[in-house]
Scaffold this active site. Sequence first.
Site, PDB file in Angstrom:
ATOM      1  N   ASP B 258       0.825  -1.198   0.000  1.00 50.33           N
ATOM      2  CA  ASP B 258       0.000   0.000   0.000  1.00 50.33           C
ATOM      3  C   ASP B 258       0.862   1.251   0.000  1.00 50.33           C
ATOM      4  OD1 ASP B 258      -2.577   1.352   2.135  1.00 50.33           O
ATOM      5  OD2 ASP B 258      -2.462   1.170  -0.036  1.00 50.33           O
ATOM      6  N   ASP B 356      -9.582  -0.937   3.639  1.00 50.38           N
ATOM      7  CA  ASP B 356      -9.072  -0.578   4.951  1.00 50.38           C
ATOM      8  C   ASP B 356      -9.905  -1.213   6.033  1.00 50.38           C
ATOM      9  OD1 ASP B 356      -8.575   2.752   3.694  1.00 50.38           O
ATOM     10  OD2 ASP B 356      -7.187   1.056   3.746  1.00 50.38           O
TER      11      ASP B 356
END
Lengths: 258, 437
Positions: B258, B356
């Site tokens: 990420d 997330d």
Amino acid sequence: MTVAVFFGCTFIAFGPAVALFLFTIARDPLRVIFLIAGAFFWLVSLLLSSLVWFITVQISNKNSASQQRGLLIFGVVLSVLLQEAFRYGYYRLLKKANEGLLALSQEDTMPISMRQLAYVSGLGFGFMSGAFSVVNILSDSLGPGTVGIHGDPQHYFISSAFMTLAIILLHMFWGVVFFESCERQRWWALGAVVISHLVVSCLTFVNPHYQGSLIPTYIILSVMAAWAYLCAGGSLRNLKLCLTCKDKDFLLANHRPR
Amino acid sequence: MNTSDSEEDSYNERSALVQSESPTIPSYNQDHDMSLPQETDTKRRRPVSSGLSEPGPVEREQASTPDGEEEELTLKYGAKHVIMLFIPVTLCMVVVVATIKSVSFYTEKSSQRLIYTPFEEDPNSVGQRLLYSLLNTIVMISVIVVMTIILVVLYKYRCYKFIHGWLILSSLMLLFWFSFMYLGEVFKTYNVAMDYPTLVMIIWNFGVVGMICIHWKGPLRLQQAYLIVISALMALIFIKYLPEWSAWVILGAISIYDLIAVLSPKGPLRMLVETAQERNEPIFPALIYSSAMVWMVGMADSSNTDSADDRRRNEGGARAQEGVESEDDAAQGGRRRYSAEEDLEEDRGVKLGLGDFIFYSVLVGKAAATGGDWNTTLACFVAILIGLCLTLLLLAIFKKALPALPISITFGLVFYFSTDNLVRPFMDSLAAHQYYI
């Protein structure tokens, strides 16, 4: 019996704290954030003290019960001292943040005052401390079992719940007094807070004899409550005004405009 | 640190991300970026002090108020947005933990595995287990990278229909198949008798309303609830089907990915964001959690010029994974997180990518699944929330796309392993003697 014990102990342990949270903190997002940050700081202090304890246990004689008990007592004292150190660290961090914010804005007022921060951070410490002490016990109380089957104390759950309640409220009062004494540079008050925390923790060493630990703890709780009330600006006069609904400021603040 | 004028100019050129009707990118895994809204030219920019250490993001606001008040307002608004993210993340974690603790299905290890983790871990040999978990991670991350690149390519060449179809397929799978499985397991756990007609009715209604809410229009709260539910379902699937050690290594690897994908100039997610900004289109409207009323199709018009610079891009990708059987076309939801501007109200919504949610819940769920200790779960929960808070703070300071996973997952992992190994024995000994600290 088990579900009743579970709910009873949960409400005893967390009732006042959750009520305080719901009525005073939940509405204001800034306070919630500082509460969680306070909880985080307590967690880090616990982590460090467990690390030290763990290391000492690994290098010690695991078979000797008295040595293990001694190490545990050492762990408790160390943990208390670290918690207070982290409380001081949190105070310094908040002070710096506040100063930074104040320097930025041309206003004199800050969105959250130091006293509110003291209250909120104390409660954050208290929540985390209480949760870590009692949540496993509560989840065990939900399941089947017999308390004290080997001659251990019968009142394990309820005494744990009361102790947790005392600890949570104490953390809140300690937070208020601590921050106030740091603001006023009254170091003796700081020492008194640390010593009272140590006393409360050390009282639990007598623990199956709950009268030896719970009663003095609650006495200390009331003393700290009165002290925190005075630190937060309360006085006998305020109390009287509030109780007889004659407090004009409070009434005006809650007055709804037509 | 003052935001420079050149930045402001470049923001002037871009227009706001408008929610288009067709959801754009479907699936790719993770893209949790966060970025901050940039101010509009109607708003005066205020320099943000880089030395500020207060928790809570600082945002810029309308410059109609004097400086100090503005800072105070921004702090309050920043705090409000942090809470607007705390609540859904907490809810998702609560759902996952509650399910893990009550429904034993999700903690039973089955011989079935996802095709993305082909190597089976052998519990007896530590070395082999470590090696296989690393290999599993490499396979999983490569799948994710490939999917992301395909996604970016599709988006660049405007294959919207394909992306649209992919997205719909993945949410169909989640809303119907996984929720059917979940409901079945819940009924089994609580020994509830249920007949098929009722079940079909329930699942049908749940699924169709979900599809409508997520892909088209619906009440905000309902949409938020559905997004939380599908994130929780996805997280539960991961918790069940990822092997033990692989799951932890994958969590770590995904935060690193990420970080790279969002921050490096050639990162796929960054390219995606920039392409979307150039085209003035929203990214992944269907797989982003939004906390404010945003789905106004014509929002572009008057508010567009205002929201041009005042745009916060929070990007994250959502990921919906397909079933357990060896199906080849895994639909993966892209998650993106960005905020769209609300000029009508001062309440500027915040958006967070579903990925997330999923990975935070996977971490907390695994903490709850391994062992009966609640302290570990609590510690991970607090760590993740603090990580999210810090990330939002960084977002406020840097005002550009930032990944949401690294800080929270790092804190979460550190606290998981340290609480499980260090704090647990300490607290257990204390509880045994009833000592309090």
